[in-house]
Design an enzyme around this catalytic site. Structure first.
Site, PDB file in Angstrom:
ATOM      1  N   ARG A   1       0.829  -1.212   0.000  1.00 56.13           N
ATOM      2  CA  ARG A   1       0.000   0.000   0.000  1.00 56.13           C
ATOM      3  C   ARG A   1       0.856   1.250   0.000  1.00 56.13           C
ATOM      4  O   ARG A   1       0.453   2.271  -0.571  1.00 56.13           O
ATOM      5  CB  ARG A   1      -0.941  -0.023   1.215  1.00 56.13           C
ATOM      6  CG  ARG A   1      -2.134  -0.927   1.016  1.00 56.13           C
ATOM      7  CD  ARG A   1      -2.905  -1.088   2.302  1.00 56.13           C
ATOM      8  NE  ARG A   1      -2.426  -2.194   3.085  1.00 56.13           N
ATOM      9  CZ  ARG A   1      -2.548  -2.297   4.409  1.00 56.13           C
ATOM     10  NH1 ARG A   1      -3.113  -1.337   5.088  1.00 56.13           N
ATOM     11  NH2 ARG A   1      -2.098  -3.366   5.037  1.00 56.13           N
TER      12      ARG A   1
ATOM     13  N   GLU B   1       1.466  -5.694  13.198  1.00 53.08           N
ATOM     14  CA  GLU B   1       0.311  -5.912  14.068  1.00 53.08           C
ATOM     15  C   GLU B   1      -0.261  -7.307  13.916  1.00 53.08           C
ATOM     16  O   GLU B   1      -0.707  -7.903  14.891  1.00 53.08           O
ATOM     17  CB  GLU B   1      -0.789  -4.864  13.790  1.00 53.08           C
ATOM     18  CG  GLU B   1      -1.918  -4.929  14.821  1.00 53.08           C
ATOM     19  CD  GLU B   1      -3.109  -4.038  14.491  1.00 53.08           C
ATOM     20  OE1 GLU B   1      -3.160  -3.430  13.408  1.00 53.08           O
ATOM     21  OE2 GLU B   1      -4.014  -3.984  15.348  1.00 53.08           O
TER      22      GLU B   1
END
Ligand SMILES: O=P(O)(O)OC[C@H]1O[C@H](OP(=O)(O)OP(=O)(O)O)[C@H](O)[C@@H]1O
Ligand SMILES: Nc1ncnc2[nH]cnc12
Length: 173
Positions: free
Chosen positions: A57, A94
């Site tokens: 991204r 994460e």
């Protein structure tokens, strides 16, 4: 305005994760332009000579910044995708673990590097990128992200290794 273009997707890619989906923002040309303009201003103000984008991204966000700021774009890729000699750094994020790589010859002496990405969560990805850039002999002069997930402590994590690195988020939750 930018915040309204980011969609929360609960339990993706794992139970308990609230995924920040930027695809609505990318589909909105006015929002995309505002975001790019802000990052390009940060690139100019930091005196950056290169913009690094983090796969995948981060590529979408960083490439137009490089064009707008008229400086070079350098890709940091997931392992095994770059054809030349690389520096590799493994890290945790994460919701998983990964290894990123950068071409060893990405920079020239004196290069100042702005890192651009979509999300700063735990800071694992960004810290790995900083280390990779330093291993190449270049100087990271900033991390600019669209969205910081403040409750995950990425900013504090980065400050441990890079206390003077400016971290800028267009949005914070
Ligand atoms: O602060 P952290 O906990 O490290 O997480 C942040 C990173 O996680 C996402 O990347 P991901 O590896 O999911 O890659 P993608 O862009 O290919 O989806 C995001 O684009 C950041 O690069
Ligand atoms: N919650 C999240 N949403 C989108 N990208 C992420 N990268 C790390 N955590 C993320």
């Amino acid at each position: 305005m930018l915040g309204s273009r980011i969609r929360d997707v609960p339990d993706y890619p794992k139970p308990g994760i609230v995924f920040k989906d930027i695809t609505p923002l990318l589909a909105d040309p006015a929002a995309f332009r505002v975001m790019t303009g802000e990052f390009a201003r940060q690139a100019r103000e930091s005196g950056a000579t290169k913009v690094v984008g983090l796969e995948a991204r981060g590529f979408i966000l960083a490439a137009p910044v490089a064009v707008a700021a008229q400086i070079g774009f350098i890709p940091v890729r997931k392992a095994g995708k770059l054809p030349g000699a690389v520096h590799a750094v493994s890290y945790a994020l994460e919701y998983g673990e990964a290894t990123l790589e950068i071409h060893r010859d990405s920079f020239v002496p004196g290069d100042r590097v702005l890192i651009v990405d979509d999300v700063l969560a735990t800071g694992g990805t960004a810290a790995a990128a900083v280390e990779a850039i330093r291993r190449c002999g270049a100087e990271p002069v900033g991390l600019s992200v669209l969205m910081e997930l403040g409750f995950l402590g990425g900013r504090g994590r980065l400050a441990l290794d890079s206390p003077s690195l400016p971290v800028t988020a267009l949005l914070t939750v």
